[in-house]
Scaffold this motif. Structure first.
Motif, PDB file in Angstrom:
ATOM      1  N   THR A  82       1.128 -57.845 -90.574  1.00  0.00           N
ATOM      2  CA  THR A  82       1.888 -56.604 -90.737  1.00  0.00           C
ATOM      3  C   THR A  82       1.146 -55.616 -91.630  1.00  0.00           C
ATOM      4  O   THR A  82       0.703 -55.976 -92.728  1.00  0.00           O
ATOM      5  CB  THR A  82       3.268 -56.890 -91.342  1.00  0.00           C
ATOM      6  OG1 THR A  82       4.004 -57.739 -90.462  1.00  0.00           O
ATOM      7  CG2 THR A  82       4.045 -55.603 -91.559  1.00  0.00           C
ATOM      8  N   ASP A 135       2.073 -53.009 -93.919  1.00  0.00           N
ATOM      9  CA  ASP A 135       3.321 -52.604 -94.559  1.00  0.00           C
ATOM     10  C   ASP A 135       3.112 -51.569 -95.654  1.00  0.00           C
ATOM     11  O   ASP A 135       4.031 -51.273 -96.417  1.00  0.00           O
ATOM     12  CB  ASP A 135       4.092 -53.816 -95.101  1.00  0.00           C
ATOM     13  CG  ASP A 135       3.293 -54.644 -96.089  1.00  0.00           C
ATOM     14  OD1 ASP A 135       2.143 -54.264 -96.414  1.00  0.00           O
ATOM     15  OD2 ASP A 135       3.804 -55.695 -96.520  1.00  0.00           O
ATOM     16  N   PHE A 185       4.041 -45.986 -93.518  1.00  0.00           N
ATOM     17  CA  PHE A 185       4.545 -47.356 -93.613  1.00  0.00           C
ATOM     18  C   PHE A 185       4.669 -47.724 -95.086  1.00  0.00           C
ATOM     19  O   PHE A 185       3.696 -47.591 -95.841  1.00  0.00           O
ATOM     20  CB  PHE A 185       3.594 -48.362 -92.952  1.00  0.00           C
ATOM     21  CG  PHE A 185       3.209 -48.044 -91.540  1.00  0.00           C
ATOM     22  CD1 PHE A 185       4.156 -47.641 -90.610  1.00  0.00           C
ATOM     23  CD2 PHE A 185       1.896 -48.162 -91.119  1.00  0.00           C
ATOM     24  CE1 PHE A 185       3.805 -47.356 -89.302  1.00  0.00           C
ATOM     25  CE2 PHE A 185       1.529 -47.882 -89.817  1.00  0.00           C
ATOM     26  CZ  PHE A 185       2.482 -47.475 -88.898  1.00  0.00           C
ATOM     27  N   ALA A 197       6.980 -50.713 -95.921  1.00  0.00           N
ATOM     28  CA  ALA A 197       7.881 -51.863 -95.931  1.00  0.00           C
ATOM     29  C   ALA A 197       7.623 -52.774 -97.119  1.00  0.00           C
ATOM     30  O   ALA A 197       8.502 -53.557 -97.505  1.00  0.00           O
ATOM     31  CB  ALA A 197       7.736 -52.649 -94.628  1.00  0.00           C
ATOM     32  N   LEU A 198       6.446 -52.679 -97.729  1.00  0.00           N
ATOM     33  CA  LEU A 198       6.169 -53.443 -98.946  1.00  0.00           C
ATOM     34  C   LEU A 198       7.160 -53.076-100.042  1.00  0.00           C
ATOM     35  O   LEU A 198       7.510 -53.908-100.885  1.00  0.00           O
ATOM     36  CB  LEU A 198       4.733 -53.175 -99.401  1.00  0.00           C
ATOM     37  CG  LEU A 198       4.229 -53.900-100.632  1.00  0.00           C
ATOM     38  CD1 LEU A 198       4.249 -55.409-100.424  1.00  0.00           C
ATOM     39  CD2 LEU A 198       2.818 -53.445-100.990  1.00  0.00           C
ATOM     40  N   PRO A 246      11.633 -53.635 -97.242  1.00  0.00           N
ATOM     41  CA  PRO A 246      11.416 -54.337 -95.977  1.00  0.00           C
ATOM     42  C   PRO A 246      12.312 -53.861 -94.837  1.00  0.00           C
ATOM     43  O   PRO A 246      11.960 -54.037 -93.673  1.00  0.00           O
ATOM     44  CB  PRO A 246      11.718 -55.807 -96.329  1.00  0.00           C
ATOM     45  CG  PRO A 246      11.554 -55.893 -97.808  1.00  0.00           C
ATOM     46  CD  PRO A 246      11.979 -54.570 -98.332  1.00  0.00           C
ATOM     47  N   GLY A 289       6.712 -50.057 -90.791  1.00  0.00           N
ATOM     48  CA  GLY A 289       5.581 -50.973 -90.736  1.00  0.00           C
ATOM     49  C   GLY A 289       5.009 -51.062 -89.336  1.00  0.00           C
ATOM     50  O   GLY A 289       5.550 -50.515 -88.373  1.00  0.00           O
ATOM     51  N   GLU A 299       3.952 -54.174 -87.221  1.00  0.00           N
ATOM     52  CA  GLU A 299       3.925 -55.628 -87.138  1.00  0.00           C
ATOM     53  C   GLU A 299       3.226 -56.052 -85.846  1.00  0.00           C
ATOM     54  O   GLU A 299       3.567 -55.574 -84.765  1.00  0.00           O
ATOM     55  CB  GLU A 299       5.348 -56.175 -87.173  1.00  0.00           C
ATOM     56  CG  GLU A 299       6.131 -55.760 -88.419  1.00  0.00           C
ATOM     57  CD  GLU A 299       7.605 -56.122 -88.332  1.00  0.00           C
ATOM     58  OE1 GLU A 299       7.940 -57.045 -87.553  1.00  0.00           O
ATOM     59  OE2 GLU A 299       8.413 -55.461 -89.000  1.00  0.00           O
TER      60      GLU A 299
END
Length: 626
Positions: A50, A52, A65, A67-68, A71, A76, A78
């Motif tokens: 991913t 992220d 992105f 998502a870190l 989430p 992200g 993926e």
């Protein structure tokens, strides 16, 4: 395009929903990432395939992105094979920043190559991300989920499929194009696919930033993608091959150099402090800063580290960039940090809609420390310019005049209280490290002028240098306790004091320094990990051990002649790097990563410690720097 948050009033239901998401769920730890980039921006790629974290089109642009940091909401890219009980392995193609993530299972194996090719001056795109998925054994399904969330996850970009491409756009000017040969489903602001693959099959995903209409409908072929992968590998390996380092721990040193290079701007010559924003220095706490700016301090140290390894080009580019800042400054007054293009850093903003890494809030973009007075930056700057001129290209007359303004400014303000290197958000104090680096600024300017036969007000500068030296001994040496103190009127030490012998203010074997080193070891060191300070700093929560100070401590031990201890500590620190040899800003008590990642300050301190320790172990002292 959808706007995620109404900028107006928020309902109680929205607040409750937001609070429910602020949980300490961390699907991908900081350490479980590699980094790729193109000297314009960078992306973090997790071991599960991913991406992220990606800011686009520049490293200090808003994220696409993140998502870190959330989430569920951050966005992200993926991509992964669905191989039962597969073992994931992540590595770099040797001596490059081209990342290879592999999955090894009983029924099959697969791999993804991730990279961002370098951009040519006549490029019709503003950036490119390539992801190549290949099955190397057996059969498997693979899953794709691309869910962009632009403007720090405040927007859901519009998704349009046209002529075999997918176009992503938003009201702020984002224009991205995804090219792939597989059919994609579009729903709820995301693209998904699941495909069957067998050994030898490969699929390419190319995400482009479109800067001109001519490139909009031009399809890149598989052969062209292969060519870009090969040329990117070749360019990174050629750059890495210029390193003059042949000592111990070469792999760790080279990886650190490659990481520092990723944080440099090819266009401007500036150097970012880290690739991320908002990653916490304390678990679940509020110490969540934005490091995607060029700190004069961190960038100057980075230039010094790269110069040690033989990289002249980066030093020349940064010197020109910072000389431009000095040229347009107010009588030599520099800001402590700038955006990568040299403009003033943006105001700090709390991104309250993001859950935060492990629930750490608020997530911040921008950095209010930009308005602080931090006098130490002048010392780091002049030290790097001195080294760059000693071993590289000579400074121009105009740039020297700008530097003279800077040094004259230091002569006027060196006695002022400031926020210090640690950017403490409380009342200013007179810090030893700031005073020390003011001494360095004047000392290196005098040396540079003498070496290059440059015109300078020597009498005034020498008088100021002597006055600062006298002030340090009179006001920061505690005769009763027999050690230096971190600030005027205190009795405590901090990790910044470790710079005293490293900048050659005092001999590394002077009894006054040796007693100070012992106190730092007793009060701040826990095994190989060193805190930067232990007293209250006005912020909630306790931060971790500071990685840079830990490497500085190693170098100070080596310079003091305590080589076995220095080497053992260094080896321990190397074991705390992640699977790729990357480091964040801090460590928790278990050695897990805290803070922004990867951190230039940590990697440059690693290089410096390895450089000196290697020579000390061979009996070669001080041969590089006079």
């Amino acid at each position: 395009m959808q706007r995620i948050d109404d900028e107006g009033g928020r309902t109680q239901a929205a607040e409750a929903e937001r609070a429910s998401r602020h949980t300490p769920d961390i699907p991908r730890p900081i350490s479980a990432h590699g980094i790729i980039g193109n000297l314009k921006t960078t992306a973090l790629v997790a071991t599960d395939g991913t991406i992220d974290f990606l800011c686009w089109p520049n490293l200090d642009s808003p994220s696409v992105f993140c998502a870190l940091l959330d989430p569920e909401r951050g966005g992200g890219f993926e991509l992964a094979p669905l191989i039962p009980d597969a073992r994931p392995i992540q590595m770099y193609i040797p001596d490059t920043n081209v990342l290879l993530t592999r999955w090894l299972g009983e029924t099959g194996s697969a791999e993804i190559v991730d990279l961002m090719p370098f951009l040519s001056q006549d490029s019709q795109i503003g950036g490119r991300l390539i992801r190549r998925l290949k099955v190397t054994r057996g059969r498997t399904k693979a899953r794709l989920r691309l869910w962009p969330r632009s403007d720090y996850a405040r927007n859901i970009p519009r998704i349009d499929q046209q002529d075999g491409f997918v176009f992503l756009s938003d009201e702020n000017g984002l224009q991205l194009r995804l090219q792939t040969d597989i059919p994609l489903e579009v729903a709820d602001g995301e693209l998904t696919a699941q495909i069957d693959l067998k050994a030898g099959d490969q699929i390419d995903f190319v995400l482009d930033d479109l800067t001109c209409e001519e490139a909009r409908n031009r399809r890149i072929t598989a052969d062209e993608i292969t060519g870009e992968i090969k040329s990117t590998i070749r360019e990174w390996q050629q750059w890495a091959g210029h390193s003059s380092y042949r000592g111990r721990w070469r792999e760790a040193v080279n990886r650190s150099a490659l990481t520092l290079k990723l944080l440099t701007s090819k266009q401007y010559g500036s150097i970012a402090a880290a690739a991320t924003f908002g990653l916490p220095e304390a678990p679940g706490g509020s110490r969540n800063w934005d490091y995607r700016a060029s700190w004069i301090r961190d960038a100057s140290f980075t230039v010094y580290a790269l110069m040690r390894l033989g990289y002249q080009e980066e030093a020349t580019a940064f010197t020109k960039w910072v000389a431009e800042r000095a040229d347009i400054s107010d009588r030599g007054r520099l800001e402590i940090m700038y955006k990568l293009d040299g403009s003033s850093q943006v105001q700090e903003t709390d991104l309250d809609h993001l859950a935060g890494y492990g629930g750490a809030q608020p997530v911040r973009a921008g950095n209010s420390a930009a308005t602080q007075l931090q006098l130490d930056i002048y010392g780091e700057l002049l030290d790097s310019i001195y080294i760059a001129n000693k071993y590289g290209e000579a400074i121009s007359h105009r740039d020297w005049l700008g530097i003279c303004d800077v040094v004259d400014h230091v002569c006027e303000i060196w006695q002022k209280p400031d926020a210090g290197i640690w950017e403490i958000r409380r009342e200013d104090r007179e810090h030893l490290h700031s005073r020390l680096m003011c001494w360095v600024a004047v000392d290196r300017a005098i040396r540079l002028a003498q070496k290059r036969s440059l015109a300078a007000p020597f009498a005034r500068w020498i008088e100021a240098r002597n006055a600062i030296n006298k002030d340090i001994w009179e006001n920061f040496w505690n005769e009763e306790r027999q050690h230096f103190v971190k600030a005027k009127g205190t009795t405590e030490v901090d990790g910044a004091i470790l710079m005293m012998p490293l900048v050659r203010f005092i001999s590394a074997t002077d009894p006054a320094w040796l007693s100070t080193l012992d106190v730092i070891g007793e009060q701040l060191a826990d095994d190989s990990l060193v805190m930067r300070y232990k007293d209250a700093d006005g912020l909630a929560g306790d931060e971790g051990s500071f990685a840079t100070c830990s490497f500085w401590y190693v170098e100070c031990l080596a310079r003091a002649g305590r080589l076995p201890e220095a080497r053992f500590n260094f080896e321990k620190l190397l074991m705390l790097g992640n699977h790729l040899g990357l480091y964040a800003e801090e460590f928790d008590c278990k050695g897990n990563f805290l803070g922004n990642f990867p951190q230039a300050f940590t990697h440059l301190a690693l290089i410096s410690a390895a450089f000196y320790l290697d020579r000390a172990l061979d009996g070669r002292y001080g041969q590089w720097r006079a």
